[in-house]
Structures are given as C-alpha cells and as structure tokens.
Design an enzyme around this catalytic site. Structure first.
Site, mmCIF file in Angstrom:
data_model
loop_
_atom_site.group_PDB
_atom_site.id
_atom_site.type_symbol
_atom_site.label_atom_id
_atom_site.label_comp_id
_atom_site.label_asym_id
_atom_site.label_seq_id
_atom_site.Cartn_x
_atom_site.Cartn_y
_atom_site.Cartn_z
ATOM 1 N N ARG A 176 -53.193 10.171 -21.193
ATOM 2 C CA ARG A 176 -53.613 11.493 -21.626
ATOM 3 C C ARG A 176 -52.847 12.479 -20.935
ATOM 4 O O ARG A 176 -52.825 12.631 -19.665
ATOM 5 C CB ARG A 176 -55.288 11.534 -20.968
ATOM 6 C CG ARG A 176 -55.942 12.969 -20.927
ATOM 7 C CD ARG A 176 -55.983 13.321 -22.550
ATOM 8 N NE ARG A 176 -56.990 14.680 -22.696
ATOM 9 C CZ ARG A 176 -56.424 15.696 -22.854
ATOM 10 N NH1 ARG A 176 -55.276 15.854 -23.050
ATOM 11 N NH2 ARG A 176 -57.310 16.782 -23.049
ATOM 12 N N HIS A 208 -52.551 18.037 -18.231
ATOM 13 C CA HIS A 208 -53.384 19.367 -18.931
ATOM 14 C C HIS A 208 -54.271 19.656 -17.792
ATOM 15 O O HIS A 208 -54.460 19.368 -16.638
ATOM 16 C CB HIS A 208 -54.265 18.922 -20.167
ATOM 17 C CG HIS A 208 -55.221 17.740 -19.669
ATOM 18 N ND1 HIS A 208 -55.017 16.433 -19.243
ATOM 19 C CD2 HIS A 208 -56.741 17.786 -19.254
ATOM 20 C CE1 HIS A 208 -56.010 15.904 -18.956
ATOM 21 N NE2 HIS A 208 -57.138 16.650 -18.942
ATOM 22 N N HIS A 226 -58.318 22.237 -17.353
ATOM 23 C CA HIS A 226 -59.435 22.938 -18.108
ATOM 24 C C HIS A 226 -59.909 24.192 -17.409
ATOM 25 O O HIS A 226 -59.656 24.432 -16.229
ATOM 26 C CB HIS A 226 -60.461 21.885 -18.135
ATOM 27 C CG HIS A 226 -60.334 20.514 -18.517
ATOM 28 N ND1 HIS A 226 -60.073 20.044 -19.921
ATOM 29 C CD2 HIS A 226 -59.970 19.348 -17.875
ATOM 30 C CE1 HIS A 226 -59.718 18.849 -20.006
ATOM 31 N NE2 HIS A 226 -59.671 18.415 -18.528
ATOM 32 N N GLU A 254 -64.136 18.919 -13.994
ATOM 33 C CA GLU A 254 -64.049 17.908 -14.552
ATOM 34 C C GLU A 254 -64.219 16.623 -13.545
ATOM 35 O O GLU A 254 -63.872 16.560 -12.671
ATOM 36 C CB GLU A 254 -62.657 17.365 -15.457
ATOM 37 C CG GLU A 254 -62.714 15.930 -15.731
ATOM 38 C CD GLU A 254 -61.280 15.439 -16.282
ATOM 39 O OE1 GLU A 254 -60.865 16.353 -17.261
ATOM 40 O OE2 GLU A 254 -60.767 14.640 -15.981
ATOM 41 N N HIS A 265 -53.932 17.802 -14.361
ATOM 42 C CA HIS A 265 -53.969 16.439 -13.865
ATOM 43 C C HIS A 265 -53.434 15.786 -15.223
ATOM 44 O O HIS A 265 -53.322 16.315 -16.237
ATOM 45 C CB HIS A 265 -55.342 16.241 -13.362
ATOM 46 C CG HIS A 265 -56.345 16.569 -14.480
ATOM 47 N ND1 HIS A 265 -56.848 17.716 -14.481
ATOM 48 C CD2 HIS A 265 -56.990 15.807 -15.291
ATOM 49 C CE1 HIS A 265 -57.991 17.925 -15.510
ATOM 50 N NE2 HIS A 265 -57.879 16.601 -15.911
ATOM 51 N N GLU A 282 -63.164 19.539 -26.204
ATOM 52 C CA GLU A 282 -62.040 18.536 -25.708
ATOM 53 C C GLU A 282 -60.720 19.506 -26.360
ATOM 54 O O GLU A 282 -59.583 19.237 -26.059
ATOM 55 C CB GLU A 282 -62.202 17.363 -26.181
ATOM 56 C CG GLU A 282 -61.047 16.540 -25.651
ATOM 57 C CD GLU A 282 -60.574 16.182 -24.301
ATOM 58 O OE1 GLU A 282 -59.780 15.516 -23.685
ATOM 59 O OE2 GLU A 282 -61.564 16.819 -23.386
ATOM 60 N N HIS A 325 -91.161 11.708 -11.318
ATOM 61 C CA HIS A 325 -90.528 12.692 -10.676
ATOM 62 C C HIS A 325 -90.007 13.973 -11.562
ATOM 63 O O HIS A 325 -90.060 13.956 -12.558
ATOM 64 C CB HIS A 325 -89.299 11.991 -10.018
ATOM 65 C CG HIS A 325 -88.073 11.749 -10.797
ATOM 66 N ND1 HIS A 325 -88.006 10.320 -11.666
ATOM 67 C CD2 HIS A 325 -87.007 12.273 -11.006
ATOM 68 C CE1 HIS A 325 -87.124 10.277 -12.349
ATOM 69 N NE2 HIS A 325 -86.456 11.408 -11.980
ATOM 70 N N HIS A 363 -86.688 17.122 -10.878
ATOM 71 C CA HIS A 363 -85.485 17.639 -10.303
ATOM 72 C C HIS A 363 -85.446 19.329 -10.384
ATOM 73 O O HIS A 363 -85.488 20.057 -11.608
ATOM 74 C CB HIS A 363 -84.344 17.283 -11.146
ATOM 75 C CG HIS A 363 -84.157 15.789 -11.302
ATOM 76 N ND1 HIS A 363 -83.706 15.027 -10.085
ATOM 77 C CD2 HIS A 363 -84.243 15.135 -12.131
ATOM 78 C CE1 HIS A 363 -83.650 13.797 -10.420
ATOM 79 N NE2 HIS A 363 -84.143 13.798 -11.780
ATOM 80 N N GLU A 421 -81.357 17.247 -15.895
ATOM 81 C CA GLU A 421 -80.753 15.862 -15.771
ATOM 82 C C GLU A 421 -79.860 15.591 -17.113
ATOM 83 O O GLU A 421 -80.420 15.760 -18.165
ATOM 84 C CB GLU A 421 -81.674 14.971 -15.402
ATOM 85 C CG GLU A 421 -81.277 13.687 -15.383
ATOM 86 C CD GLU A 421 -82.213 12.422 -15.115
ATOM 87 O OE1 GLU A 421 -82.390 11.260 -15.727
ATOM 88 O OE2 GLU A 421 -83.318 12.709 -14.552
ATOM 89 N N HIS A 454 -90.889 13.587 -15.586
ATOM 90 C CA HIS A 454 -90.608 12.467 -16.300
ATOM 91 C C HIS A 454 -90.466 10.912 -15.442
ATOM 92 O O HIS A 454 -90.459 11.002 -14.403
ATOM 93 C CB HIS A 454 -89.160 12.687 -16.983
ATOM 94 C CG HIS A 454 -87.919 12.969 -16.040
ATOM 95 N ND1 HIS A 454 -87.850 13.887 -15.318
ATOM 96 C CD2 HIS A 454 -86.931 12.034 -15.609
ATOM 97 C CE1 HIS A 454 -86.917 14.007 -14.412
ATOM 98 N NE2 HIS A 454 -86.499 12.990 -14.488
#
Length: 472
Positions: free
Chosen positions: A161, A164, A166, A170, A209, A232, A344, A346, A351, A390
């Site tokens: 890959r 490149h 971003h 990542e 990277h 992407e 629970h 968050h 999530e 959830h």
C-alpha cells in the site's frame, strides 16, 4: 444433499409434482425449507421441528423474547410473535432473513423509530488492485457512522500500500497474516516494525506511512479513521502527487536532472506488487541525516493481559497504554456462548463495533420509549450512539470475537449492574420492586456487591417449565 433417482431428478421434485397433479388447487412448497412448508400450510417435518421447536409459527409463545440462532439452527424467520403476525407471500430473501431474525420478528420490547445501526462489509464496493483489494464503510454506506469510518484491506505477499498520508488519524487492527509498517514522525524520525494478528498501529493526522504484506499469505487488516466522512479515494499518495507536479519542479526539489524522472508513474499506484523485503536491520535507512523515531506507533493488543470475566475476556487499549493513540480507543472482546456483554452505555463517544467471529444480537435503548434490536454476523459493523443503553448477546454456538472502537482518548463505560449496586437499596427497590418486595430482596442481594462483570455468564438454573416458551 437431496436424494436423486438415476435420471438426476430429486425425490423432492417428484413429490412436489405428484402433490400438484393430485390436487392442482392445493398450494405446495417450491423448495425444501421451513418457510415454504409454513406458507403452504403444512406442519414442519421432524428434521425442522425436532428438539428445538421453531418459534416462527402462529401458535408459538415466548413472553421473554429469547434470542433465536436462526443461522445455527437452520430456521427461516417469519413475522410471527405471540399470536400476532402472519406468513409472507411476496419476494423474500431467505439468507438475509436468517442473518437478521430480530428484524423479521423484533422482540416485543422494541418500539419507535431508530435509524439503521448495522452494515455488512459484504455490501461495500470492493476496489481490486494488483495483489490486493480494499473496501470501506463510511457515513455514505452507514448514515449513523458519523464519528468513525473504516477500511478493510488485503495485501498479498510483498504487495505494497504505497507511501501516503491522510487528513485523518489512522488506527488499525491486524486481522490476519503479517505486515510491515514504515513511517516518519513530526520530528523527522523514521519508524519500521513488523506486525502480526491482533497488533495495532496508529498514525496521527498527516504522518506519512506505508504498508506491505509479509509471509506466505500477506496480510489483512481493519483501518479506522477518526471522521465518518473519510474516503479512501481522498488519500494523499506519493505517485499521484509527483504525476501532477511539473518535472522541472521535481528536478529542482531533488537537485537532479529532469531526465532522471522521465519514467515516473503516470498516476497513482495505490496497491501494487513489490519485491519481498529482508529483515528490518537490512532494510532500515542509514543516510547521514537519518534518525530513529522516539514515538512508538504500534501496540500488541492481544498480548495484553485480559480482564477475565465470568463469560469471556476483555482487553482495553487507549491512550493510557498506547500513548500515541490520542483520538481512538478500543476494546477487544471474547464473549462465550450464552454470555452477555452486560447492559451498559458509553458517555464520551459513539461505539463503532466490528464482529470478527460469532453471531450476536444487540438491542439499543434510545430513550423516549424507543428501542431497536439488530443481529450481527462476521464482517458486520454496528453503531451505538453515545449514552444509548445496550447489550451484546452471544446467540450462537461459538465464541464472539469483536472490537468496540471509539473516537476518544480513553475507553469509558457505565455498568447498569454496578450503578444499581452503588445506589441506596431503598432507592433501587422503590424504583423497580415497590409492589413486589420479595423479588426486590432477591434482586438487591444480587446487585449489592456492585461488582462489574463486563461479560457475564448467567449461572441461574433455567427449567423448561419456567422458560415461558410454549406452543398452543
């Protein structure tokens, strides 16, 4: 496989033909499946009813809304529930229905409108390249995935890959195989490492990277980006940049004659077959200005000592034990059959979850009397907005392996069990058992320890007579 006669005609086909000829007005199944038997008004054969009675019949009753593993049990879900509903006469996708039994027949506790929270990578477009492929799940595929986006990528042996960077940070989890990562940090220090299944990397915004498949089978990994709008296709790629820069400028930049750059790639290479690299010590740069990075961009998540629970294992990785990962926190879960990722919520992020193995159902409580249940199989993505209550229930016969990922620097959750145990007894009993003090005492004796059990395996004895399931 269906038995066949010596002319290749199945016994089932002969049976259907015979029934149709003997009574043309009688509807008959068109294929050997539970749904088709029920549509035609027939009782299910013993191979489908057997010990585990089909819950998808008009007379079946289950006031407790127990999970049904329609994939594992080979059942065809139909919209019958506790005396309500009827069969389906129109087009029907049996495989989809089996994977989503709680959409076909939602629990009676589901109510109201809640946006879709499930997407399968199997429905994502696959970009195929030399020796590899990639597919993504972003806000464009799953409208509720506003905080994070994901890419599933495969690189064969030696496949690269290309270099490149971003706009987004990542984060990655290696699903299988081995991969070499290279990068430089904000101070210009270089970083190289080889990773295996269960290892992570994190590259902050703008850090350049590359990735390369190692070993005989290369690698496959899951990439997470800290913006649901990520694409992407919007990556900054080395070959693409040089292809769109005048060669006179490239010549000046590197202080070399323009002829040196006569055969540069005409466009992005993106994913391409490279030569197989040697050991890191053989490959690392050694020039006069080269320096080693002081930042550790990788972490061995599955090498962490897990939190052992009554029903599985939990490993949490965030900025506390992986300092460079400032915008992504994650948990890796193993949920044993019959166990439950406890109820629970968050408080600090949505999530984003990913099912690696197993089959799960998740009910999301969104306040205002709204709740909706979704089912998940390997390769599925789920979203649970922050603060929505959830659980994750293992409905299959094998352990669930899954990731919970958050756009946050730390993993945080509130346990319903722990909260109630940390609340005065009178307050809890008045809320839930004011008119049932006997069961209120039983409940309080259970929760008063306030011991958090992230993945809980019930130990109460459940007898058939108490299950509430029956057929009329």
């Amino acid at each position: 496989m269906q038995p066949r006669n010596n002319r290749g005609v199945s016994v089932w086909q002969l049976l259907v033909t015979g029934l149709a000829l003997s009574n043309p007005a009688h509807a008959v199944p068109v294929e050997d499946s539970p749904r088709q038997y029920l549509l035609a008004g027939y009782d299910l054969p013993s191979k489908y009813s057997g010990k585990s009675r089909s819950p998808y019949k008009p007379g079946f009753r289950d006031p407790y809304d127990k999970a049904v593993d329609s994939v594992g049990e080979g059942l065809d879900p139909l919209p019958y529930r506790n005396g309500l509903g009827t069969s389906v006469l129109g087009p029907w996708n049996r495989d989809r229905s089996r994977q989503n039994p709680d959409l076909v027949r939602p629990p009676s506790t589901d109510h109201g409108n809640l946006n879709n929270m499930r997407w399968s990578f199997a429905d994502s477009h696959v970009r195929i390249e030399e020796g590899g492929w990639t597919r993504q799940t972003t806000v464009r595929e799953l409208g509720t995935s506003v905080e994070l986006a994901a890419v599933n990528m495969r690189l064969d042996k030696g496949v690269i890959r290309e270099l490149h960077w971003h706009k987004e940070a990542e984060w990655a989890f290696v699903l299988d195989g081995q991969v070499r990562v290279t990068a430089i940090d904000y101070e210009g220090g270089n970083f190289i490492d080889d990773l295996k299944r269960g290892d992570l990397w994190y590259f902050p915004s703008g850090v350049p990277h590359s990735l390369q498949g190692l070993g005989d089978n290369g690698t496959e990994f899951l990439l997470i980006f800290d913006d649901g709008n990520f694409s992407e296709e919007s990556t900054f790629i080395l070959s693409d940049w040089l292809a769109h820069t005048p060669k006179s400028v490239i010549s000046k930049n590197f202080n070399l004659a323009p002829e040196v750059f006569a055969h540069l790639p005409e466009g992005e290479k993106y994913i391409f077959q490279g030569t197989h690299p040697g050991e890191i010590d053989e490959e690392k740069p050694t020039g006069k200005g080269v320096k080693k990075s002081k930042t550790n961009f990788v972490h061995k998540m599955l090498d962490q000592k897990p939190i052992l629970t009554s029903g599985g294992e939990v490993r949490i990785t965030d900025s506390k034990n992986f300092p460079v990962s400032k915008t992504v926190a994650a948990a890796h879960l193993i949920i044993q059959p019959g166990a439950l990722r406890e109820m629970h919520w968050h408080p600090n992020a949505d999530e984003w979850n990913f099912i690696i193995k197993g089959r799960a159902r998740i009910t999301i409580f969104a306040s205002e009397g709204t709740a909706r249940t979704f089912d998940y199989v390997p390769g599925d993505v789920g979203i649970i907005p922050r603060n929505m209550g959830h659980f994750v229930e293992n409905i299959g016969d094998e352990p669930i392996e899954m990731l919970e990922v958050f756009r946050a620097d730390e993993f945080r959750d509130f346990s319903l069990f722990q909260w109630l145990g940390e609340t005065p007894k009178r307050m809890v009993v008045d809320h839930l058992f004011k008119d049932d003090p006997e069961n209120g005492e039983i409940f309080w004796n259970k929760v008063q320890s306030a011991e958090k059990d992230e993945i809980t395996l019930p130990d109460y004895e459940e007898r058939e007579s108490e299950s509430g399931q029956r057929e009329l």
